[in-house]
Scaffold this motif. Structure first.
Motif, PDB file in Angstrom:
ATOM      1  N   THR A   1     -13.933   3.550  12.394  1.00 33.26           N
ATOM      2  CA  THR A   1     -14.859   4.432  11.696  1.00 33.26           C
ATOM      3  C   THR A   1     -15.698   5.237  12.690  1.00 33.26           C
ATOM      4  O   THR A   1     -16.528   6.033  12.281  1.00 33.26           O
ATOM      5  CB  THR A   1     -15.783   3.621  10.761  1.00 33.26           C
TER       6      THR A   1
ATOM      7  N   ARG B   1       4.992  11.961   9.025  1.00 37.02           N
ATOM      8  CA  ARG B   1       3.959  11.388   8.157  1.00 37.02           C
ATOM      9  C   ARG B   1       3.603   9.987   8.646  1.00 37.02           C
ATOM     10  O   ARG B   1       3.952   8.980   8.035  1.00 37.02           O
ATOM     11  CB  ARG B   1       4.450  11.360   6.707  1.00 37.02           C
TER      12      ARG B   1
ATOM     13  N   THR C   1      -0.158   6.879   5.069  1.00 40.14           N
ATOM     14  CA  THR C   1      -1.337   6.070   4.752  1.00 40.14           C
ATOM     15  C   THR C   1      -2.307   6.064   5.937  1.00 40.14           C
ATOM     16  O   THR C   1      -1.893   6.018   7.090  1.00 40.14           O
ATOM     17  CB  THR C   1      -0.912   4.631   4.393  1.00 40.14           C
ATOM     18  N   ILE C   2      -3.594   6.106   5.632  1.00 41.08           N
ATOM     19  CA  ILE C   2      -4.635   6.005   6.653  1.00 41.08           C
ATOM     20  C   ILE C   2      -5.469   4.777   6.352  1.00 41.08           C
ATOM     21  O   ILE C   2      -5.964   4.608   5.235  1.00 41.08           O
ATOM     22  CB  ILE C   2      -5.522   7.264   6.682  1.00 41.08           C
ATOM     23  N   ILE C   3      -5.611   3.901   7.364  1.00 41.16           N
ATOM     24  CA  ILE C   3      -6.394   2.675   7.233  1.00 41.16           C
ATOM     25  C   ILE C   3      -7.564   2.780   8.195  1.00 41.16           C
ATOM     26  O   ILE C   3      -7.369   2.868   9.407  1.00 41.16           O
ATOM     27  CB  ILE C   3      -5.559   1.410   7.538  1.00 41.16           C
ATOM     28  N   LYS C   4      -8.793   2.812   7.665  1.00 35.97           N
ATOM     29  CA  LYS C   4      -9.999   2.807   8.488  1.00 35.97           C
ATOM     30  C   LYS C   4     -10.515   1.384   8.548  1.00 35.97           C
ATOM     31  O   LYS C   4     -10.580   0.695   7.525  1.00 35.97           O
ATOM     32  CB  LYS C   4     -11.065   3.720   7.909  1.00 35.97           C
TER      33      LYS C   4
ATOM     34  N   TRP D   1       0.885  -1.152   0.000  1.00 37.23           N
ATOM     35  CA  TRP D   1       0.000   0.000   0.000  1.00 37.23           C
ATOM     36  C   TRP D   1       0.930   1.210   0.000  1.00 37.23           C
ATOM     37  O   TRP D   1       1.599   1.496   0.992  1.00 37.23           O
ATOM     38  CB  TRP D   1      -0.913   0.001   1.212  1.00 37.23           C
TER      39      TRP D   1
ATOM     40  N   ASP E   1       0.704   7.571   1.294  1.00 35.47           N
ATOM     41  CA  ASP E   1      -0.517   8.388   1.233  1.00 35.47           C
ATOM     42  C   ASP E   1      -1.735   7.628   0.723  1.00 35.47           C
ATOM     43  O   ASP E   1      -2.677   8.232   0.209  1.00 35.47           O
ATOM     44  CB  ASP E   1      -0.270   9.646   0.393  1.00 35.47           C
ATOM     45  N   SER E   2      -1.755   6.311   0.857  1.00 37.76           N
ATOM     46  CA  SER E   2      -2.932   5.522   0.470  1.00 37.76           C
ATOM     47  C   SER E   2      -4.067   5.763   1.461  1.00 37.76           C
ATOM     48  O   SER E   2      -3.842   6.119   2.624  1.00 37.76           O
ATOM     49  CB  SER E   2      -2.602   4.025   0.462  1.00 37.76           C
ATOM     50  N   ARG E   3      -5.273   5.545   0.996  1.00 38.63           N
ATOM     51  CA  ARG E   3      -6.470   5.562   1.832  1.00 38.63           C
ATOM     52  C   ARG E   3      -7.119   4.200   1.670  1.00 38.63           C
ATOM     53  O   ARG E   3      -7.588   3.847   0.584  1.00 38.63           O
ATOM     54  CB  ARG E   3      -7.441   6.676   1.420  1.00 38.63           C
ATOM     55  N   ILE E   4      -7.118   3.402   2.759  1.00 39.05           N
ATOM     56  CA  ILE E   4      -7.577   2.014   2.719  1.00 39.05           C
ATOM     57  C   ILE E   4      -8.732   1.862   3.703  1.00 39.05           C
ATOM     58  O   ILE E   4      -8.653   2.336   4.838  1.00 39.05           O
ATOM     59  CB  ILE E   4      -6.442   1.039   3.116  1.00 39.05           C
ATOM     60  N   HIS E   5      -9.801   1.186   3.277  1.00 40.47           N
ATOM     61  CA  HIS E   5     -10.934   0.892   4.155  1.00 40.47           C
ATOM     62  C   HIS E   5     -11.045  -0.627   4.267  1.00 40.47           C
ATOM     63  O   HIS E   5     -11.292  -1.302   3.262  1.00 40.47           O
ATOM     64  CB  HIS E   5     -12.217   1.490   3.576  1.00 40.47           C
TER      65      HIS E   5
END
Length: 190
Positions: free
Chosen positions: A68, A61, A37-40, A11, A14-18
């Motif tokens: 959530t 970073r 990267t932010i993982i929700k 990943w 700066d990925s956005r993963i749900h």
């Protein structure tokens, strides 16, 4: 994302993963996560790591694992689960990472280890697994910070704050090292 991952996954920064369901890093598999990267994670979602998980955040970073929903200690509704590291091949190396809003299960099976509390830990490290966290924070967690049995667990320059407890670590070959870290604000520190 949900389910079993392929053997090699990255990943990028700066990925956005749900994560909508449980995720598994297979034996001999690798998951690498880039800075920023932010993982929700949806409620009670676990990441089972049977391979190598490398998180390459920085203090400027960080990589963030978050629920959530807004989560506080002893308020499990909406909290994601945790990382399940089991077996000799399981490795977690995290740098510059924030784990928040985890430990969602109110009754969790720690077998083959044990816990004096029933709440899930954000990090379950068992049976020869290894976890090394550097410049990380495990904060605002519904359950325990970690639980280790017969494992290696290293916290270097980390913050563990606002969880039920900081956890429990046992087993004949357990190695726990806490270096220049703060473990504070545990309402159920019994």
């Amino acid at each position: 994302v949900s389910g079993a991952l392929p053997l090699q996954v990255e990943w990028p920064e700066d990925s956005r993963i749900h994560l909508t369901g449980h995720v598994t890093v297979p034996t001999n598999g690798t998951l690498t996560i880039g800075a920023g990267t932010i993982i929700k994670l949806d409620p009670l979602v676990n990441i089972t790591n049977s391979g190598t998980l490398t998180i390459n955040g920085t203090t400027a970073r960080p990589v963030v694992f978050t629920s959530t929903n807004v989560i506080w200690p002893e308020k499990n509704a909406g909290a994601w689960g945790g990382f399940l590291l089991r077996g000799d091949n399981s490795r977690l190396v995290a740098n510059g990472t924030i784990f928040t809003g985890g430990g969602g299960a109110t009754s969790f099976d720690f077998s083959p280890g044990a816990s004096h509390r029933s709440e899930q830990a954000v990090l379950l490290i068992q049976s020869g697994a290894h976890a090394r966290l550097t410049n990380c924070a495990i904060i605002n967690t519904a359950g325990q910070v970690a639980n280790g049995y017969d494992c290696d667990y290293i916290l270097d320059h980390c913050l563990c704050q606002r969880a039920i407890t900081c956890g429990e670590y046992s087993g004949s070959s357990s190695y726990v090292l806490i270096n220049h870290s703060a473990l504070i604000e545990f309402p159920e520190d019994n």
